[in-house]
Design a protein around this motif. Sequence first.
Motif, PDB file in Angstrom:
ATOM      1  N   ARG A 281      -5.710   2.545  -3.376  1.00  0.00           N
ATOM      2  CA  ARG A 281      -5.117   1.216  -3.533  1.00  0.00           C
ATOM      3  C   ARG A 281      -5.590   0.301  -2.405  1.00  0.00           C
ATOM      4  O   ARG A 281      -5.729   0.753  -1.270  1.00  0.00           O
ATOM      5  N   GLN A 282      -5.877  -0.952  -2.733  1.00  0.00           N
ATOM      6  CA  GLN A 282      -6.181  -1.953  -1.702  1.00  0.00           C
ATOM      7  C   GLN A 282      -5.287  -3.158  -1.967  1.00  0.00           C
ATOM      8  O   GLN A 282      -4.944  -3.430  -3.120  1.00  0.00           O
TER       9      GLN A 282
ATOM     10  N   CYS B 191      -3.453  11.802   3.515  1.00  0.00           N
ATOM     11  CA  CYS B 191      -3.473  10.385   3.155  1.00  0.00           C
ATOM     12  C   CYS B 191      -3.940   9.568   4.369  1.00  0.00           C
ATOM     13  O   CYS B 191      -3.489   9.817   5.501  1.00  0.00           O
TER      14      CYS B 191
ATOM     15  N   VAL C 197     -16.005   5.208   2.569  1.00  0.00           N
ATOM     16  CA  VAL C 197     -15.965   6.095   1.393  1.00  0.00           C
ATOM     17  C   VAL C 197     -17.384   6.564   1.042  1.00  0.00           C
ATOM     18  O   VAL C 197     -17.585   7.730   0.657  1.00  0.00           O
TER      19      VAL C 197
ATOM     20  N   CYS D 126     -10.446   5.870  -2.573  1.00  0.00           N
ATOM     21  CA  CYS D 126      -9.534   4.761  -2.268  1.00  0.00           C
ATOM     22  C   CYS D 126      -8.555   4.613  -3.436  1.00  0.00           C
ATOM     23  O   CYS D 126      -8.953   4.377  -4.568  1.00  0.00           O
TER      24      CYS D 126
ATOM     25  N   TYR E  93      -4.889   2.272   6.052  1.00  0.00           N
ATOM     26  CA  TYR E  93      -5.658   1.388   6.947  1.00  0.00           C
ATOM     27  C   TYR E  93      -5.153  -0.036   6.777  1.00  0.00           C
ATOM     28  O   TYR E  93      -5.025  -0.521   5.648  1.00  0.00           O
TER      29      TYR E  93
ATOM     30  N   ILE F   5       0.835  -1.213   0.000  1.00  0.00           N
ATOM     31  CA  ILE F   5       0.000   0.000   0.000  1.00  0.00           C
ATOM     32  C   ILE F   5       0.871   1.265   0.000  1.00  0.00           C
ATOM     33  O   ILE F   5       0.408   2.352   0.328  1.00  0.00           O
TER      34      ILE F   5
ATOM     35  N   ALA G  91      -5.414  -0.691   2.842  1.00  0.00           N
ATOM     36  CA  ALA G  91      -6.001   0.242   1.873  1.00  0.00           C
ATOM     37  C   ALA G  91      -5.383   1.611   2.112  1.00  0.00           C
ATOM     38  O   ALA G  91      -5.010   1.944   3.240  1.00  0.00           O
TER      39      ALA G  91
ATOM     40  N   LEU H 134      -6.125   5.767   1.164  1.00  0.00           N
ATOM     41  CA  LEU H 134      -7.130   6.689   0.637  1.00  0.00           C
ATOM     42  C   LEU H 134      -6.564   8.117   0.658  1.00  0.00           C
ATOM     43  O   LEU H 134      -5.676   8.425   1.463  1.00  0.00           O
TER      44      LEU H 134
ATOM     45  N   GLU I 166     -12.460  -4.828   3.143  1.00  0.00           N
ATOM     46  CA  GLU I 166     -12.928  -4.041   1.994  1.00  0.00           C
ATOM     47  C   GLU I 166     -14.307  -3.417   2.210  1.00  0.00           C
ATOM     48  O   GLU I 166     -14.543  -2.273   1.809  1.00  0.00           O
TER      49      GLU I 166
ATOM     50  N   ILE J 279     -13.983  -0.277   4.327  1.00  0.00           N
ATOM     51  CA  ILE J 279     -13.466   0.870   3.552  1.00  0.00           C
ATOM     52  C   ILE J 279     -14.536   1.390   2.588  1.00  0.00           C
ATOM     53  O   ILE J 279     -14.749   2.606   2.480  1.00  0.00           O
ATOM     54  N   GLU J 280     -15.265   0.466   1.936  1.00  0.00           N
ATOM     55  CA  GLU J 280     -16.352   0.912   1.039  1.00  0.00           C
ATOM     56  C   GLU J 280     -17.374   1.744   1.813  1.00  0.00           C
ATOM     57  O   GLU J 280     -17.825   2.789   1.356  1.00  0.00           O
TER      58      GLU J 280
END
Length: 424
Positions: free
Chosen positions: A402-403, A371, A392, A400, A374, A247, A419, A421, A385, A388-389
């Motif tokens: 990169r995961q 930045c 967001v 986001c 997580y 990440i 992740a 963001l 995931e 994080i979704e």
Amino acid sequence: MSTPLARRLAMDILRRTLDNNQDLQAAVDDVLTATPNGPDKGLATELAYGYLRMRGRIDFLLGQLLKNPLQTSPVLKRILGVAVYELLFLTRIPDYATLSWAVNLVRERFDPTMSRVANAVLRSLVRLGRAVYHEDYYRTKSVGHAGFLAAWYSCPQWLVQMWLDSYGKDQTQAFLQATLQAPPLGVRVNRRHVHAETLRQSLHPLSHAKLEWGFALTQWPELLPEAVAEGAATRQSLAAQKIMDAIGAEHWPSPVLDACAGRGGKTYLMSELGKEVWASDVNVFRLKQLKTEGARLGFDVPVFRTPAQGPYPLRQAPRTVFLDVPCSGLGVLSRRPDIKWKRTPADCAGLVKLQGDILRASAELLPSGGCLAYVTCTLNPEENERRIEGFVREHPKFACLRQAQSDPGDGLGEFFYGAVLRKS
Ligand SMILES: C[S@@+](CC[C@H](N)C(=O)[O-])C[C@H]1O[C@@H](n2cnc3c(N)ncnc32)[C@H](O)[C@@H]1O
């Protein structure tokens, strides 16, 4: 006859970790601190870790052999369970020696009737011979695919079912397989240390997986204790180092607030990358260890105690908030096998809420362009995931970038999610 030392120590470790909820490694450290290095210490550690790794399969077997498994005392089952572990997996110990200590211990803790039961159960297991080493034995005697996986791979069925629903059959099998072996030793070379390059070159040929400054080793080389003592190296799993790499920790802007810094494993990874890091955590004891680690590695990181849900006592905003959040730990069962017998679905739900609160506080703290990174060491989409979704969705200013998730094929046996963001 008194119980041999190694078995007494193992029983004490298991009592502390299963009945008193102590962390397994802390229980091992506390119980073995007064025991001199040698075979008893080694065997007690192997029995405690091994029994906890294989407890699901062992309990399945005891369920077949005991007349009333559900009514059997948990302490009796544990004594029998450790003996079953020895009979199945420690073939250098003769069966009669195992039966002898286990039956005597049951007589001492219970009564002669129960010791006869213990004797009969363990002898029946020995008579089953090689059959119990084969998957088919468990497949034919369990109910459904999840029931079979739970027995063979020694894992609570709710967890097997959650992984099957979330990750599918093949990945679930790979995750389960990984829980049965101790993971490799991980080392991080302190690239800022004067001996870093020499150490890196010595470790390179000894490792089966590596990053530029991180290594996975099957054995702890003789040169390492000294390298660790002088601050040239740190024990850290390569899987943990890889998620930070995946990440893009190298590219995060400083200053970085490491808001769940613990003992500083990742704090100093970031210091070694050249970041200016501030460390906080709720646990004072861990923060003290973090300071000691800093002295060893040659970094002086500002430390303060604050809940990551805020408010933060900061006069200046960080440009990165790094959250190595408290999580259910289902990705590190190979290293911490006690977790699988302690964690419940309700714990996971509570952690999802805490992670949400921590993410929300970090969102407020960050300036525009900041930045948010997580990381978890779990295999649970609700904490990874989907967490994080959800964040967001609630915070449209964050995208986001990169995961990443550890690869079950990398042979490291531990699974992290990460992740990163950016706030617009
Ligand atoms: C996964 S561990 C961190 C490991 C650490 N980053 C490392 O690499 O060594 C999670 C940490 O979160 C801390 N923690 C738990 N609840 C917290 C909270 N509400 N606020 C801040 N830290 C918390 C725990 O004390 C623990 O040290």
